[in-house]
Design a protein around this motif. Structure first.
Motif: not given
Length: 751
Positions: A107-113, A116-127
């Motif tokens: 999950l950490e890896t997905a979050y970082e990717i 880096n792609q500026h997809q903050y909403l998806d990063a938030l879901r993973v967080a």
């Protein structure tokens, strides 16, 4: 390497994995790169090759196999075309990792990717999926796009994350769900269901075959109002009109409904106002206020509870629930203390507020002073569990464990002591190995309930993780044939359902297991099976499950059949499913002479038509990725009560049903402009399809219908935009979705 072709690279990757494992077994240290230099050189060529040739899944698999997932982040071949597929694969594969560290790493890896792609909403879901609360403010800081920020706040509100952003009223309003009631009523108007319904509209007793004729002859006069039937109607009325702000029993001016109930009934009747006026804090408080000054203490208690229910999931600056309830928590009247602490538990579910906890902790702490009985202690502990759900708060946890250790035999035999254990379990909901220390502490309690407590804590900790090893442990608990003292086995059965929910493969396997349990096990285990079945399909009336529950609902053992009836209610909650409605009406005739069963049937009917079909109590949201803590906690309170119906819902603590309100969420999807004003667009709604690791751009839904938003979504449905004139900010179409104009759109010319 590439010129050798795909097949060669593929088999080479397989051999690298085998060789790596062989070297680890023969004793080289997996963290040390020097032992594997020759292999890593090849890997550094193969992985970019796979990624750039659309075989993202294979690249990820190879890295998992050699335990070097972090290399994904160093690749320069990840771009806006393929990041989605890599992350989707990472997130979905994470479900099958049995070791929590591996799970976290993926999950950490997905979050970082995503970051880096500026997809903050998806990063938030993973967080949120990782329970990483520190990341949330960081992401909001980094995100520059105002619209995206708003969408992120809407998601935080839906997930009940208590976060304050400084100097930004607008965003705080979105996180606090302050406009929820407004949107909900607007959708109700749009779908033309504003009119209040009476319980009679739900029961439809005139459709019963044994109907009117025989009934008139038996009673030989006016219909007798029984207290329990009225109590049932109170709950049905509260669930069906939830959030609509008006009904036929409680809100009319000269309503006499209150006085048709006895003591505890009055409390639930007054509390139902909170549910009817749900989310509408300002108007709701004025309605409820007049009951706070009533002469009957049960009415006052109900009003206190109503205030808590009313502000469930809403965060406002005034904090009405805390202000109005704090005096009552430590007051002199016992029923008021119980109501106030339950109210706080519902109002601040998942908020983790310390000021609220300070009020409730003293009730749990006292062991020498006998002014609080076990029921109050347990319900205060439960409220604390709801407030700190999944937060692993040491202070609260140690207090509850301490209290359990100091309790006398008699106290732990009390029917409500299990709620104290549940409060402890909720603290660690879904946090896996974080609960180990507490488990050790619970094992030291010298009472038969300690086994019950440890299993409950363990199944809460692994809820929704699909962890196979834990399921085996739970099944192992069910192998002994006990007919007495088998409470821990009931928990184990519920545990199987809890652990496998939210993950399809596990859930299907669990269904088979339950079949075996029903055949070969003793009665106590069978009693828990319908509840566990229901947990796997909350608000998702699946054909096979309804069939199974309907068979169990005619079981000669009263508790199995009552649990199956309530199970039907949970499975169909808020769906208006006509098949279940028919089954429940038949059950109503079948059990018309049994008061307890009748009560269960009524409650199930109330759940089925919850919010006239606009609400869902399913804790899994955001495209089946996130599990909402407070909602799952609320479901567990209901399930716990069902394990001992005689002493809880069918006795005097029926008000625990109101915990369900903190699981209720509107199940509509609304599209709005950037200023959160409505903007109807065409959307397609259909059954969600799993598209992990498929080539090309597969369709994500099947068998769709085209509607104009707002639309209602079922448990396994998914929506997508049907036009190209707008783009959605969010990658998941659920709840309130912000859309903006598509700059490249050219309207088709009319011929």
């Amino acid at each position: 390497l590439g010129s050798w072709g795909h097949e060669f690279v593929r088999s080479l990757a397989g051999e690298i994995g085998q060789e790596y494992n062989a070297r680890v077994i023969s004793g080289s240290d997996p963290d040390d790169d020097s032992a594997f230099e020759d292999l890593l050189e090849m890997v550094n060529v193969i992985v970019p090759f796979h990624v750039s040739h659309n075989a993202e899944a294979e690249a990820v698999d190879l890295l998992i196999e050699i335990q070097r997932l972090k290399k994904m982040l160093e690749l320069d071949v990840i771009d806006e075309k393929n990041y989605e597929r890599i992350c989707l694969y990472l997130v979905k594969t994470a479900d099958f990792m049995s070791d929590p560290d591996d799970l976290f790493e993926m999950l950490e890896t997905a979050y970082e990717i995503f970051r880096n792609q500026h997809q903050y909403l998806d990063a938030l879901r993973v967080a949120l999926r990782m329970h990483n609360d520190e990341a949330v403010p960081v992401l909001l800081e980094e995100c520059q796009d105002r619209t995206m920020k708003k969408q992120m706040c809407l998601l935080l509100g839906r997930h009940r994350v208590a976060l304050e952003i400084e100097d930004d009223e607008e965003l705080n309003e979105l996180i606090g769900n302050e406009k929820m009631s407004e949107h909900f009523l607007k959708v109700a108007k749009d779908l033309d269901v504003v009119e209040a319904k009476t319980p009679e509209d739900i029961y439809k007793s005139h459709l019963a075959e044994t109907g009117g004729f025989s009934r008139r002859r038996d009673t030989g006069g006016a219909q007798v109002d029984s207290a329990r039937a009225n109590l049932a109607s109170t709950f049905v009325n509260a669930f069906v009109n939830a959030g609509f702000g008006q009904d036929k029993l409680m809100t009319p001016e000269k309503s006499e409904w209150l006085y048709k109930n006895k003591d505890h009934g009055m409390m639930s009747a007054t509390a139902s106002l909170g549910s009817i006026l749900l989310w509408n804090v300002e108007e709701g408080l004025t309605e409820i206020d007049k009951f706070l000054h009533s002469s009957e203490e049960y009415v006052r208690a109900g009003a206190a509870l109503a205030i808590g229910i009313l502000s469930s999931g809403i965060k406002s600056d005034a904090d009405p629930a805390l202000a109005l309830l704090q005096d009552h928590v430590l007051g002199d009247v016992r029923i008021m203390r119980i109501a106030a602490s339950t109210g706080l538990g519902i109002a601040y579910a998942g908020a983790g507020r310390e000021d609220v906890a300070e009020l409730l902790l003293p009730i749990v702490e006292n062991s020498d002073d006998s002014s609080y009985d076990m029921m109050e202690v347990s319900l205060a502990g439960l409220a604390l569990g709801m407030i700190y759900v999944g937060k692993c708060d040491e202070n609260v946890g140690s207090t509850i464990v301490q209290r359990l250790m100091e309790s006398s035999e008699i106290e732990l035999d009390h029917s409500h002591a299990r709620f104290l254990y549940l409060g402890l379990g909720l603290l660690f909901l879904g946090r896996m190995e974080k609960a180990e220390a507490m488990l050790e502490a619970l094992r030291t309690i010298e009472h038969k309930s300690s086994k019950y407590g440890t299993l409950l804590l363990e199944s809460c900790a692994y809820a929704g993780s699909g962890n196979v090893l834990k399921v085996q442990e739970m099944l192992h608990q069910c192998t002994e044939h006990l007919s007495e003292d088998a409470e821990h086995q009931m928990v184990a059965v519920i545990g199987i359902g809890l652990i496998t929910m939210g993950e399809d493969v596990g859930a299907e396997m669990a269904l088979r297991t339950f079949d075996h349990l029903l055949h070969y096990c003793e009665v106590p285990i069978k009693r828990a099976v319908p509840l566990s079945l229901a947990l796997l399909h909350i608000s998702n009336p699946d054909f096979g499950v309804i069939d199974q529950l309907s068979r169990l609902s005619h079981d000669p053992d009263a508790e199995i059949s009552q649990n199956a009836i309530l199970g039907l209610g949970i499975v169909s909650a808020g769906t208006n499913n006509s098949r279940v409605a028919g089954l429940l009406r038949q059950l109503g005739e079948f059990y018309s002479k049994e008061a307890g069963h009748m009560f269960c049937v009524r409650i199930a009917q109330g759940l089925l038509h919850m919010g006239k079909g606009l609400l869902t109590i399913n804790p899994i949201h955001s495209d089946r990725m996130l599990m909402n803590g407070p909602a799952l906690g609320a479901m567990l309170v209901l399930v716990q009560s069902c394990m001992d119906l005689k002493n809880t819902l069918l006795d005097k603590s029926h008000f625990l049903l109101y915990y369900l309100i903190s699981a209720a969420n509107p199940r509509m999807m609304i599209t709005v402009n950037e200023d959160i004003s409505w903007r109807p667009v065409t959307v397609r709604v259909g059954q969600a399809v799993e598209t992990v690791g498929q080539a090309g751009k597969p369709k994500r839904i099947t068998g769709f219908q085209t509607h104009t938003s707002p639309v209602l979504l079922g448990a396994k449905e998914r929506a997508e935009l049907g036009t190209e004139e707008v783009l959605s900010v969010s990658s998941v179409m659920e709840g309130i979705v912000i859309v903006k104009d598509n700059p490249d759109y050219e309207p088709e010319e009319s011929k």
